[in-house]
Design a protein around this motif. Structure first.
Motif, PDB file in Angstrom:
ATOM      1  N   ASP A   1       9.046  11.050   6.588  1.00  0.00           N
ATOM      2  CA  ASP A   1       9.383   9.621   6.716  1.00  0.00           C
ATOM      3  C   ASP A   1       9.404   8.777   5.356  1.00  0.00           C
ATOM      4  O   ASP A   1       9.251   7.647   5.545  1.00  0.00           O
ATOM      5  CB  ASP A   1       8.037   9.313   7.496  1.00  0.00           C
ATOM      6  N   GLY A   2       9.658   9.304   4.296  1.00  0.00           N
ATOM      7  CA  GLY A   2      10.007   8.757   3.022  1.00  0.00           C
ATOM      8  C   GLY A   2       8.521   8.337   2.359  1.00  0.00           C
ATOM      9  O   GLY A   2       8.395   7.919   1.282  1.00  0.00           O
ATOM     10  N   LEU A   3       7.349   8.448   3.003  1.00  0.00           N
ATOM     11  CA  LEU A   3       6.220   8.021   2.212  1.00  0.00           C
ATOM     12  C   LEU A   3       5.284   9.008   1.824  1.00  0.00           C
ATOM     13  O   LEU A   3       4.130   8.737   1.276  1.00  0.00           O
ATOM     14  CB  LEU A   3       5.339   7.147   3.593  1.00  0.00           C
ATOM     15  N   VAL A   4       5.639  10.450   1.852  1.00  0.00           N
ATOM     16  CA  VAL A   4       4.729  11.331   1.394  1.00  0.00           C
ATOM     17  C   VAL A   4       4.432  10.964   0.092  1.00  0.00           C
ATOM     18  O   VAL A   4       3.104  11.373  -0.191  1.00  0.00           O
ATOM     19  CB  VAL A   4       5.666  12.627   1.677  1.00  0.00           C
ATOM     20  N   LEU A   5       5.252  10.831  -0.747  1.00  0.00           N
ATOM     21  CA  LEU A   5       4.707  10.853  -2.234  1.00  0.00           C
ATOM     22  C   LEU A   5       3.735   9.453  -2.406  1.00  0.00           C
ATOM     23  O   LEU A   5       2.821   9.540  -3.244  1.00  0.00           O
ATOM     24  CB  LEU A   5       5.959  10.720  -3.152  1.00  0.00           C
ATOM     25  N   TYR A   6       4.024   8.308  -1.853  1.00  0.00           N
ATOM     26  CA  TYR A   6       3.095   7.305  -1.835  1.00  0.00           C
ATOM     27  C   TYR A   6       1.822   7.478  -1.399  1.00  0.00           C
ATOM     28  O   TYR A   6       0.698   7.044  -1.895  1.00  0.00           O
ATOM     29  CB  TYR A   6       3.733   6.007  -0.800  1.00  0.00           C
ATOM     30  N   ARG A   7       1.647   8.662  -0.284  1.00  0.00           N
ATOM     31  CA  ARG A   7       0.503   8.850   0.288  1.00  0.00           C
ATOM     32  C   ARG A   7      -0.337   9.681  -0.833  1.00  0.00           C
ATOM     33  O   ARG A   7      -1.612   9.240  -0.981  1.00  0.00           O
ATOM     34  CB  ARG A   7       0.312   9.546   1.615  1.00  0.00           C
ATOM     35  N   ARG A   8       0.125  10.568  -1.248  1.00  0.00           N
ATOM     36  CA  ARG A   8      -0.434  11.467  -2.361  1.00  0.00           C
ATOM     37  C   ARG A   8      -0.693  10.698  -3.467  1.00  0.00           C
ATOM     38  O   ARG A   8      -1.660  10.894  -4.071  1.00  0.00           O
ATOM     39  CB  ARG A   8       0.473  12.653  -2.784  1.00  0.00           C
ATOM     40  N   LEU A   9       0.126   9.834  -3.969  1.00  0.00           N
ATOM     41  CA  LEU A   9      -0.187   8.988  -5.142  1.00  0.00           C
ATOM     42  C   LEU A   9      -1.172   7.912  -4.882  1.00  0.00           C
ATOM     43  O   LEU A   9      -2.266   8.240  -5.843  1.00  0.00           O
ATOM     44  CB  LEU A   9       1.225   8.284  -5.637  1.00  0.00           C
ATOM     45  N   ILE A  10      -1.577   7.295  -4.021  1.00  0.00           N
ATOM     46  CA  ILE A  10      -2.471   6.518  -3.561  1.00  0.00           C
ATOM     47  C   ILE A  10      -3.592   7.195  -3.725  1.00  0.00           C
ATOM     48  O   ILE A  10      -4.894   6.706  -3.968  1.00  0.00           O
ATOM     49  CB  ILE A  10      -2.184   5.664  -2.509  1.00  0.00           C
ATOM     50  N   GLU A  11      -3.820   8.541  -2.835  1.00  0.00           N
ATOM     51  CA  GLU A  11      -4.995   9.444  -2.768  1.00  0.00           C
ATOM     52  C   GLU A  11      -5.495   9.520  -4.119  1.00  0.00           C
ATOM     53  O   GLU A  11      -6.624   9.900  -4.595  1.00  0.00           O
ATOM     54  CB  GLU A  11      -4.719  10.626  -2.381  1.00  0.00           C
ATOM     55  N   GLN A  12      -4.578   9.853  -5.221  1.00  0.00           N
ATOM     56  CA  GLN A  12      -4.990  10.397  -6.590  1.00  0.00           C
ATOM     57  C   GLN A  12      -5.354   9.012  -7.573  1.00  0.00           C
ATOM     58  O   GLN A  12      -6.248   9.083  -8.386  1.00  0.00           O
ATOM     59  CB  GLN A  12      -3.831  10.942  -7.283  1.00  0.00           C
ATOM     60  N   LEU A  13      -5.002   7.967  -7.162  1.00  0.00           N
ATOM     61  CA  LEU A  13      -5.330   6.785  -7.980  1.00  0.00           C
ATOM     62  C   LEU A  13      -6.532   6.429  -8.395  1.00  0.00           C
ATOM     63  O   LEU A  13      -6.913   6.302  -9.454  1.00  0.00           O
ATOM     64  CB  LEU A  13      -4.638   5.413  -7.337  1.00  0.00           C
ATOM     65  N   PRO A  14      -7.667   6.686  -7.498  1.00  0.00           N
ATOM     66  CA  PRO A  14      -8.860   6.338  -7.916  1.00  0.00           C
ATOM     67  C   PRO A  14      -9.568   7.130  -9.113  1.00  0.00           C
ATOM     68  O   PRO A  14     -10.367   6.910  -9.840  1.00  0.00           O
ATOM     69  CB  PRO A  14      -9.791   6.558  -6.584  1.00  0.00           C
TER      70      PRO A  14
END
Ligand SMILES: C[S@@+](CC[C@H](N)C(=O)[O-])C[C@H]1O[C@@H](n2cnc3c(N)ncnc32)[C@H](O)[C@@H]1O
Length: 289
Positions: free
Chosen positions: A220-233
Protein backbone atom coordinates in the motif's frame (compact mmCIF):
# COMPACT_ATOMS: atom_id res chain seq x y z
CA UNK A 1 28.28 23.25 -44.02
CA UNK A 2 28.24 22.57 -40.29
CA UNK A 3 25.07 23.05 -38.23
CA UNK A 4 24.59 25.88 -35.75
CA UNK A 5 23.64 25.21 -32.12
CA UNK A 6 20.19 26.57 -32.92
CA UNK A 7 19.70 24.13 -35.79
CA UNK A 8 20.90 21.21 -33.66
CA UNK A 9 18.45 22.22 -30.92
CA UNK A 10 15.57 22.51 -33.39
CA UNK A 11 16.31 19.05 -34.78
CA UNK A 12 16.58 17.63 -31.25
CA UNK A 13 13.31 19.26 -30.18
CA UNK A 14 11.37 17.68 -33.02
CA UNK A 15 13.03 14.29 -32.30
CA UNK A 16 11.83 14.55 -28.70
CA UNK A 17 8.38 15.92 -29.58
CA UNK A 18 7.73 13.01 -31.97
CA UNK A 19 8.38 10.64 -29.07
CA UNK A 20 6.41 12.74 -26.55
CA UNK A 21 9.56 13.37 -24.50
CA UNK A 22 10.40 16.52 -22.58
CA UNK A 23 11.90 19.34 -24.65
CA UNK A 24 14.50 20.70 -22.20
CA UNK A 25 16.46 17.43 -22.45
CA UNK A 26 18.26 18.58 -25.63
CA UNK A 27 19.25 21.83 -23.99
CA UNK A 28 20.51 20.04 -20.83
CA UNK A 29 22.64 17.72 -22.96
CA UNK A 30 24.14 20.55 -25.02
CA UNK A 31 24.85 22.62 -21.91
CA UNK A 32 26.58 19.59 -20.43
CA UNK A 33 28.73 18.85 -23.51
CA UNK A 34 29.70 22.50 -23.99
CA UNK A 35 30.02 23.15 -20.22
CA UNK A 36 28.01 26.38 -20.39
CA UNK A 37 25.07 27.76 -18.43
CA UNK A 38 21.75 28.56 -20.08
CA UNK A 39 22.45 32.26 -20.74
CA UNK A 40 25.79 31.44 -22.40
CA UNK A 41 24.11 28.77 -24.56
CA UNK A 42 21.52 31.34 -25.69
CA UNK A 43 24.32 33.75 -26.65
CA UNK A 44 26.01 30.96 -28.66
CA UNK A 45 22.88 29.90 -30.61
CA UNK A 46 24.22 30.99 -34.01
CA UNK A 47 27.71 29.56 -33.51
CA UNK A 48 28.64 26.44 -35.47
CA UNK A 49 28.55 23.15 -33.56
CA UNK A 50 31.21 20.45 -34.05
CA UNK A 51 30.14 17.30 -35.92
CA UNK A 52 31.18 15.07 -33.01
CA UNK A 53 28.96 17.06 -30.62
CA UNK A 54 25.99 16.58 -32.99
CA UNK A 55 26.85 12.85 -33.14
CA UNK A 56 26.95 12.61 -29.36
CA UNK A 57 23.65 14.48 -29.09
CA UNK A 58 21.97 12.06 -31.53
CA UNK A 59 23.38 9.04 -29.68
CA UNK A 60 22.31 10.32 -26.24
CA UNK A 61 18.84 11.30 -27.47
CA UNK A 62 18.37 7.76 -28.82
CA UNK A 63 19.45 6.32 -25.44
CA UNK A 64 17.08 8.71 -23.67
CA UNK A 65 14.25 7.68 -26.02
CA UNK A 66 14.93 4.05 -25.03
CA UNK A 67 14.19 4.99 -21.39
CA UNK A 68 17.50 6.10 -19.87
CA UNK A 69 16.97 9.21 -17.71
CA UNK A 70 18.90 12.22 -18.93
CA UNK A 71 20.46 12.53 -15.46
CA UNK A 72 22.11 9.15 -15.98
CA UNK A 73 23.49 10.32 -19.32
CA UNK A 74 25.05 13.46 -17.84
CA UNK A 75 25.77 11.90 -14.40
CA UNK A 76 24.18 14.51 -12.17
CA UNK A 77 21.00 16.30 -11.10
CA UNK A 78 20.72 19.82 -9.77
CA UNK A 79 19.34 20.02 -6.25
CA UNK A 80 19.05 23.27 -4.32
CA UNK A 81 21.45 24.90 -6.79
CA UNK A 82 24.13 22.22 -6.47
CA UNK A 83 25.06 19.35 -8.79
CA UNK A 84 24.60 15.96 -7.14
CA UNK A 85 26.17 12.88 -8.70
CA UNK A 86 23.49 10.31 -9.52
CA UNK A 87 23.55 6.82 -11.01
CA UNK A 88 21.35 3.71 -11.10
CA UNK A 89 22.03 3.11 -7.38
CA UNK A 90 20.17 6.19 -6.12
CA UNK A 91 16.88 7.96 -6.65
CA UNK A 92 17.29 11.04 -8.82
CA UNK A 93 16.41 13.81 -6.35
CA UNK A 94 13.13 15.52 -7.23
CA UNK A 95 12.15 19.21 -7.01
CA UNK A 96 9.46 18.46 -4.36
CA UNK A 97 12.24 17.36 -2.04
CA UNK A 98 13.86 20.80 -2.34
CA UNK A 99 10.64 22.14 -0.84
CA UNK A 100 10.93 19.67 2.06
CA UNK A 101 14.48 20.91 2.71
CA UNK A 102 13.27 24.52 2.68
CA UNK A 103 10.45 23.74 5.15
CA UNK A 104 12.78 21.85 7.49
CA UNK A 105 15.13 24.83 7.54
CA UNK A 106 12.26 27.17 8.48
CA UNK A 107 10.91 24.87 11.19
CA UNK A 108 14.35 24.37 12.70
CA UNK A 109 14.70 28.16 12.93
CA UNK A 110 11.24 28.52 14.53
CA UNK A 111 11.63 25.75 17.09
CA UNK A 112 15.33 25.88 17.91
CA UNK A 113 16.62 29.24 16.64
CA UNK A 114 20.44 29.17 16.54
CA UNK A 115 20.68 26.23 18.95
CA UNK A 116 22.99 23.41 17.82
CA UNK A 117 20.82 20.33 17.13
CA UNK A 118 21.20 16.90 15.52
CA UNK A 119 19.26 15.95 12.40
CA UNK A 120 19.01 12.54 10.80
CA UNK A 121 18.02 11.92 7.18
CA UNK A 122 16.53 8.42 6.88
CA UNK A 123 16.94 6.86 3.42
CA UNK A 124 19.47 9.43 2.24
CA UNK A 125 19.94 8.09 -1.31
CA UNK A 126 22.23 10.53 -3.15
CA UNK A 127 22.55 12.53 0.06
CA UNK A 128 20.54 15.40 -1.46
CA UNK A 129 18.66 16.19 1.78
CA UNK A 130 21.44 15.56 4.30
CA UNK A 131 24.23 17.26 2.34
CA UNK A 132 22.07 20.28 1.50
CA UNK A 133 20.86 20.80 5.07
CA UNK A 134 24.35 20.44 6.43
CA UNK A 135 25.61 23.09 3.98
CA UNK A 136 22.67 25.44 4.46
CA UNK A 137 22.62 25.43 8.28
CA UNK A 138 25.89 25.29 10.18
CA UNK A 139 24.04 24.74 13.47
CA UNK A 140 22.94 21.27 12.34
CA UNK A 141 24.92 18.12 13.12
CA UNK A 142 23.78 15.87 10.31
CA UNK A 143 23.55 12.07 10.25
CA UNK A 144 22.31 10.11 7.24
CA UNK A 145 21.18 6.49 7.04
CA UNK A 146 20.50 4.18 4.12
CA UNK A 147 19.92 0.45 3.84
CA UNK A 148 21.65 0.46 0.45
CA UNK A 149 25.46 0.28 0.66
CA UNK A 150 25.64 1.34 -2.99
CA UNK A 151 23.55 4.46 -2.32
CA UNK A 152 25.86 5.35 0.58
CA UNK A 153 28.85 5.27 -1.79
CA UNK A 154 27.16 7.94 -3.94
CA UNK A 155 26.02 9.99 -0.93
CA UNK A 156 29.54 9.98 0.53
CA UNK A 157 30.98 11.13 -2.79
CA UNK A 158 28.48 14.00 -2.92
CA UNK A 159 29.27 15.01 0.66
CA UNK A 160 33.00 14.93 -0.14
CA UNK A 161 32.56 17.05 -3.27
CA UNK A 162 30.85 19.79 -1.25
CA UNK A 163 32.99 19.30 1.88
CA UNK A 164 29.74 18.69 3.79
CA UNK A 165 30.13 17.29 7.31
CA UNK A 166 27.63 14.44 7.27
CA UNK A 167 28.08 11.17 9.19
CA UNK A 168 26.77 8.23 7.19
CA UNK A 169 25.38 5.06 8.75
CA UNK A 170 24.31 1.83 7.13
CA UNK A 171 21.15 0.17 8.36
CA UNK A 172 17.41 -0.33 8.43
CA UNK A 173 15.55 2.96 9.08
CA UNK A 174 16.49 4.27 12.57
CA UNK A 175 18.04 1.04 13.83
CA UNK A 176 21.65 2.31 13.70
CA UNK A 177 20.66 5.12 16.11
CA UNK A 178 18.56 2.87 18.35
CA UNK A 179 21.53 0.48 18.68
CA UNK A 180 23.77 3.37 19.78
CA UNK A 181 21.10 4.82 22.10
CA UNK A 182 21.47 8.10 20.19
CA UNK A 183 18.74 10.77 20.43
CA UNK A 184 18.13 13.53 17.88
CA UNK A 185 16.03 16.67 17.55
CA UNK A 186 15.09 16.35 13.86
CA UNK A 187 14.16 13.35 11.72
CA UNK A 188 13.70 13.97 8.00
CA UNK A 189 12.77 11.28 5.52
CA UNK A 190 11.66 10.81 1.97
CA UNK A 191 11.13 7.06 2.16
CA UNK A 192 10.03 4.84 -0.72
CA UNK A 193 6.26 5.31 -0.94
CA UNK A 194 4.97 4.00 -4.26
CA UNK A 195 2.47 1.16 -3.72
CA UNK A 196 3.69 -2.07 -5.33
CA UNK A 197 0.30 -2.27 -6.99
CA UNK A 198 1.14 0.93 -8.97
CA UNK A 199 4.37 -0.48 -10.45
CA UNK A 200 2.77 -1.07 -13.83
CA UNK A 201 1.79 2.59 -14.16
CA UNK A 202 5.31 3.96 -13.70
CA UNK A 203 7.17 5.56 -16.59
CA UNK A 204 9.86 3.27 -18.06
CA UNK A 205 12.70 5.66 -17.14
CA UNK A 206 11.62 5.39 -13.48
CA UNK A 207 10.62 1.72 -13.26
CA UNK A 208 13.56 0.31 -15.22
CA UNK A 209 16.32 2.74 -14.23
CA UNK A 210 15.81 3.83 -10.62
CA UNK A 211 16.40 1.42 -7.71
CA UNK A 212 13.25 -0.39 -6.62
CA UNK A 213 14.48 -0.11 -3.04
CA UNK A 214 14.09 3.66 -3.42
CA UNK A 215 10.67 3.51 -5.06
CA UNK A 216 8.36 0.93 -3.50
CA UNK A 217 6.86 1.16 -0.04
CA UNK A 218 5.20 -2.26 0.11
CA UNK A 219 1.74 -3.27 -1.04
CA UNK A 220 0.00 0.00 0.00
CA UNK A 221 3.05 2.31 -0.12
CA UNK A 222 2.89 2.98 3.64
CA UNK A 223 5.02 0.17 5.04
CA UNK A 224 8.14 2.28 5.60
CA UNK A 225 6.12 5.10 7.27
CA UNK A 226 4.52 2.64 9.70
CA UNK A 227 7.85 1.13 10.68
CA UNK A 228 9.60 4.51 10.90
CA UNK A 229 6.88 6.02 13.09
CA UNK A 230 7.05 2.98 15.42
CA UNK A 231 10.79 3.55 15.83
CA UNK A 232 10.61 7.35 16.32
CA UNK A 233 9.91 7.36 20.11
CA UNK A 234 13.25 5.57 20.66
CA UNK A 235 15.31 8.31 19.02
CA UNK A 236 13.47 11.62 19.47
CA UNK A 237 14.35 14.13 22.16
CA UNK A 238 11.52 15.77 24.15
CA UNK A 239 11.30 18.72 21.72
CA UNK A 240 11.65 17.59 18.14
CA UNK A 241 10.62 17.84 14.51
CA UNK A 242 9.61 14.98 12.21
CA UNK A 243 9.43 15.94 8.53
CA UNK A 244 8.23 13.43 5.95
CA UNK A 245 7.79 13.65 2.22
CA UNK A 246 4.71 11.65 1.20
CA UNK A 247 3.09 10.47 -2.02
CA UNK A 248 -0.05 12.05 -3.44
CA UNK A 249 -3.09 10.91 -1.41
CA UNK A 250 -1.02 9.69 1.58
CA UNK A 251 -0.78 12.89 3.67
CA UNK A 252 -3.94 12.56 5.80
CA UNK A 253 -3.31 8.98 6.87
CA UNK A 254 0.35 9.69 7.71
CA UNK A 255 -0.62 12.82 9.66
CA UNK A 256 -3.01 10.66 11.67
CA UNK A 257 -0.31 8.06 12.33
CA UNK A 258 1.96 10.84 13.68
CA UNK A 259 -0.84 12.37 15.77
CA UNK A 260 -1.56 8.97 17.35
CA UNK A 261 2.11 8.32 18.06
CA UNK A 262 2.71 11.82 19.49
CA UNK A 263 -0.54 13.13 21.03
CA UNK A 264 1.19 16.18 22.59
CA UNK A 265 2.85 17.30 19.34
CA UNK A 266 1.41 19.57 16.66
CA UNK A 267 0.97 18.06 13.22
CA UNK A 268 0.55 19.71 9.85
CA UNK A 269 0.40 19.00 6.14
CA UNK A 270 2.17 21.31 3.69
CA UNK A 271 1.45 21.70 0.00
CA UNK A 272 4.12 21.68 -2.68
CA UNK A 273 4.39 24.42 -5.30
CA UNK A 274 1.76 22.71 -7.47
CA UNK A 275 -0.73 22.62 -4.59
CA UNK A 276 -0.36 18.91 -3.76
CA UNK A 277 -0.21 17.62 -0.17
CA UNK A 278 3.36 16.31 -0.24
CA UNK A 279 4.82 17.01 3.22
CA UNK A 280 3.70 15.99 6.70
CA UNK A 281 5.21 17.31 9.93
CA UNK A 282 4.99 16.61 13.64
CA UNK A 283 6.73 19.10 15.89
CA UNK A 284 6.95 20.38 19.44
CA UNK A 285 6.46 18.14 22.45
CA UNK A 286 7.17 14.54 21.55
CA UNK A 287 6.57 12.93 24.95
CA UNK A 288 3.31 11.00 25.43
CA UNK A 289 2.21 13.08 28.45
C1 LIG B 1 12.72 7.76 -2.17
S1 LIG B 1 14.45 7.46 -1.93
C2 LIG B 1 14.95 9.02 -1.26
C3 LIG B 1 16.37 9.37 -1.53
C4 LIG B 1 16.76 10.78 -1.10
N1 LIG B 1 16.53 10.99 0.31
C5 LIG B 1 15.98 11.81 -1.88
O1 LIG B 1 15.04 12.40 -1.31
O2 LIG B 1 16.29 12.03 -3.07
C6 LIG B 1 14.38 6.38 -0.54
C7 LIG B 1 15.72 5.91 0.01
O3 LIG B 1 15.45 5.10 1.15
C8 LIG B 1 16.33 3.97 1.16
N2 LIG B 1 15.68 2.91 1.92
C9 LIG B 1 14.74 2.03 1.53
N3 LIG B 1 14.38 1.21 2.54
C10 LIG B 1 15.13 1.58 3.60
C11 LIG B 1 15.24 1.12 4.94
N4 LIG B 1 14.48 0.11 5.40
N5 LIG B 1 16.13 1.72 5.76
C12 LIG B 1 16.90 2.75 5.32
N6 LIG B 1 16.84 3.24 4.06
C13 LIG B 1 15.97 2.67 3.21
C14 LIG B 1 16.54 3.65 -0.30
O4 LIG B 1 17.73 2.92 -0.49
C15 LIG B 1 16.57 5.06 -0.92
O5 LIG B 1 17.88 5.56 -0.97
Amino acid sequence: MSKTIHEALRWASSFLAERELEQPVAEWLLRHYLQVDRSKLLMMLHDPIAEEVVGRLKEDLKRHASGIPVQHLIGYEEFYGRRFIVNQDVLIPRPETEELVLEVGKMKEQLFGDERVTLVDVGTGSGAISVTLSLEDETLDVLAIDISEKALVVAKENAKNFAAKVSFLHGDLLEPLIEQGKKVEIVVSNPPYIPLTDAGELAVHVRDHEPHLALFGGEDGLVLYRRLIEQLPFVLKGQAIVALEVGVGQAEVIKEMLANAFPCAKTKISLDISGKERMVFAYGKMTRL
